[in-house]
Scaffold this motif. Structure first.
Motif, PDB file in Angstrom:
ATOM      1  N   ARG A  29     -31.819 -13.206   0.008  1.00 15.13           N
ATOM      2  CA  ARG A  29     -30.549 -12.505   0.234  1.00 15.13           C
ATOM      3  C   ARG A  29     -29.382 -13.290  -0.358  1.00 15.13           C
ATOM      4  NH1 ARG A  29     -30.687 -12.615   5.222  1.00 15.13           N
ATOM      5  NH2 ARG A  29     -28.894 -13.955   5.734  1.00 15.13           N
ATOM      6  N   TRP A  30     -29.400 -14.603  -0.230  1.00 18.14           N
ATOM      7  CA  TRP A  30     -28.333 -15.431  -0.787  1.00 18.14           C
ATOM      8  C   TRP A  30     -28.332 -15.355  -2.316  1.00 18.14           C
ATOM      9  CZ3 TRP A  30     -29.874 -20.277   2.586  1.00 18.14           C
ATOM     10  CH2 TRP A  30     -29.592 -19.983   3.921  1.00 18.14           C
ATOM     11  N   ARG A  31     -29.521 -15.332  -2.891  1.00 18.52           N
ATOM     12  CA  ARG A  31     -29.601 -15.179  -4.352  1.00 18.52           C
ATOM     13  C   ARG A  31     -29.003 -13.848  -4.797  1.00 18.52           C
ATOM     14  NH1 ARG A  31     -35.892 -17.114  -5.047  1.00 18.52           N
ATOM     15  NH2 ARG A  31     -35.527 -19.389  -4.984  1.00 18.52           N
ATOM     16  N   LEU A  77     -27.647 -22.489  -1.517  1.00 15.41           N
ATOM     17  CA  LEU A  77     -29.016 -22.416  -2.031  1.00 15.41           C
ATOM     18  C   LEU A  77     -29.544 -23.799  -2.394  1.00 15.41           C
ATOM     19  CD1 LEU A  77     -28.667 -19.215  -4.240  1.00 15.41           C
ATOM     20  CD2 LEU A  77     -30.304 -19.516  -2.381  1.00 15.41           C
ATOM     21  N   GLY A  78     -28.697 -24.624  -2.989  1.00 18.82           N
ATOM     22  CA  GLY A  78     -29.117 -25.979  -3.345  1.00 18.82           C
ATOM     23  C   GLY A  78     -30.348 -25.980  -4.240  1.00 18.82           C
ATOM     24  N   ASP A  79     -31.408 -26.658  -3.796  1.00 19.18           N
ATOM     25  CA  ASP A  79     -32.632 -26.761  -4.594  1.00 19.18           C
ATOM     26  C   ASP A  79     -33.409 -25.453  -4.640  1.00 19.18           C
ATOM     27  OD1 ASP A  79     -32.033 -29.403  -5.048  1.00 19.18           O
ATOM     28  OD2 ASP A  79     -33.253 -30.130  -3.365  1.00 19.18           O
ATOM     29  N   ASP A  80     -33.022 -24.483  -3.803  1.00 21.94           N
ATOM     30  CA  ASP A  80     -33.712 -23.196  -3.789  1.00 21.94           C
ATOM     31  C   ASP A  80     -33.056 -22.172  -4.717  1.00 21.94           C
ATOM     32  OD1 ASP A  80     -35.655 -23.888  -1.842  1.00 21.94           O
ATOM     33  OD2 ASP A  80     -34.134 -23.666  -0.275  1.00 21.94           O
ATOM     34  N   MET A  81     -32.229 -22.659  -5.638  1.00 20.50           N
ATOM     35  CA  MET A  81     -31.507 -21.752  -6.529  1.00 20.50           C
ATOM     36  C   MET A  81     -32.464 -20.794  -7.227  1.00 20.50           C
ATOM     37  SD  MET A  81     -28.367 -21.154  -7.713  1.00 20.50           S
ATOM     38  CE  MET A  81     -27.505 -22.701  -7.601  1.00 20.50           C
ATOM     39  N   GLY A  82     -33.474 -21.343  -7.874  1.00 15.30           N
ATOM     40  CA  GLY A  82     -34.465 -20.498  -8.533  1.00 15.30           C
ATOM     41  C   GLY A  82     -33.852 -19.610  -9.601  1.00 15.30           C
ATOM     42  N   ARG A  83     -34.513 -18.485  -9.826  1.00 14.66           N
ATOM     43  CA  ARG A  83     -34.051 -17.541 -10.853  1.00 14.66           C
ATOM     44  C   ARG A  83     -33.116 -16.518 -10.200  1.00 14.66           C
ATOM     45  NH1 ARG A  83     -35.470 -12.551 -12.697  1.00 14.66           N
ATOM     46  NH2 ARG A  83     -35.118 -12.129 -14.918  1.00 14.66           N
TER      47      ARG A  83
END
Length: 372
Positions: A29-31, A77-83
């Motif tokens: 959801r944050w992405r 998100l930090g390290d969970d940024m991802g795509r």
């Protein structure tokens, strides 16, 4: 860091904490929020690129605010940024429209998009971010209002002309056809209705807009009255009566008159003239007349098309009604978008009014003509 929102119970607090937990669902959801903020910022930059001056600065200010929101989601998100995706379909379409057109329609759509912010139920969104989004909607509303004013005179004539042409000529054709008239008579009546209505609408708009502009001009002081200021009796100060007549309170009028007389030089004017040309919402007489004529004619032509291609009786009626119905939905939706309201509601209202009028004349033709 996410500012905590006030909660009224332990259940609310539990829901809040769950919304901040780094779960796969929350991360997705944050992405999505981050993608939307990036896309919305792109919309404002595209709109700014097609403008200059103050409007450009305002739009760039909105884009900068969206970048602040982007940083919030990036930090969360930090390290969970991802795509990160490209944002919702609605926002991507808005960006394409901003790049291609950048007009009042895009601003109106952006206004609706800001009004539908998802942050009201988003625990991870700070209170100031929700406030930003709501204020953004008002900023975009102001910009859209400016654009509406610039086009409203001609646009009003165009929308009214198209709708009148659609409804009046469909009603005319269906009424004549239901009375039992031949195909040729129906077709001739349709073209006569088109020409007569277009001329009437054009002439009416010309007279209406000309009259509005003449009324504005009538409010301007007579040229010779400016030259009388220097000879006024300072003690009697009848100049104050002029300003009271123009809407000021007694004290305001006295103060303003005293200021005018104290600073009097050759060329001082009684009051600024109202320039009708600056009242963009009114439009120009010839612009309104031409728009009304052309759009009425184009609207009135649509119900004729099936008869023009040889369709007969009930088939022609069904085709003509369907074509007009689609056109009414389109014009209604356009008005809804521009006004910042629901396009669907405006479209359905336009359809109901138009087809209701046509049904009434069709019934009248059946009653007095004995059927087709």
């Amino acid at each position: 860091m996410v500012p905590h929102r006030s909660t009224s119970s332990s259940d609310d607090s539990s829901v809040y904490e769950q919304g901040l937990a780094r779960t796969p669902r929350n991360v997705r959801r944050w992405r999505s929020h981050l993608a939307d903020e990036r896309a919305e910022g792109a919309v404002y930059r595209e709109l700014a690129a097609r403008r200059s001056g103050e409007e450009r600065e305002i739009l760039l200010g909105l884009a900068a605010a969206e970048q602040r929101h982007e940083r919030h989601w990036e930090q969360l998100l930090g390290d969970d940024m991802g795509r990160i995706g490209r944002g919702s379909l609605r926002t991507r379409v808005l960006a394409v429209l901003a790049r291609r057109f950048g007009g009042v329609f895009v601003l109106a759509l952006a206004q609706q998009a800001e009004a539908r912010t998802e942050y009201a139920d988003e625990p991870a969104a700070p209170a100031n971010m929700l406030a930003d989004e709501r204020i953004h909607g008002e900023v975009v509303r102001g910009l859209a209002t400016r654009s509406r004013r610039r086009m409203s005179g001609t646009f009003r004539a165009a929308v009214f002309g198209a709708n009148d042409g659609l409804v009046s000529n469909l009603a005319l054709i269906l009424g004549i056809g239901a009375s039992g008239a031949t195909h040729g008579i129906v077709l001739l009546s349709g073209f006569a209705g088109l020409l007569a209505g277009a001329l009437s609408m054009g002439a009416g708009e010309y007279v209406s807009v000309s009259s509005q502009r003449e009324l504005l001009d009538a409010e301007n002081p007579a040229p010779e009255s400016h030259g009388a200021i220097g000879d006024l009796d300072v003690n009697a100060n009848e100049l104050a009566l002029v300003y009271r007549a123009r809407g000021m309170s007694e004290q305001e009028a006295l103060d303003h008159a005293a200021s005018v007389l104290a600073d009097y030089t050759h060329g001082t004017i009684l009051a600024e003239d109202i320039d009708a040309a600056e009242h963009e919402a009114i439009g120009t007489p010839w612009g309104a007349a031409l728009s009304s004529f052309l759009f009425f004619a184009s609207g009135a032509f649509i119900p004729i098309v099936p008869f023009l291609f040889g369709a007969q009786q009930y088939v022609a009626v069904a085709l003509s009604t369907s074509l007009v119905g689609m056109a009414l939905l389109l014009t209604g939706a356009c008005v809804g978008v521009l006004s910042g309201s629901s396009p669907m509601r405006r479209a359905l209202r336009q359809l109901a009014i138009g087809l209701g009028a046509a049904a009434a004349t069709y019934a009248l033709g059946l009653a007095f003509g004995g059927g087709a």
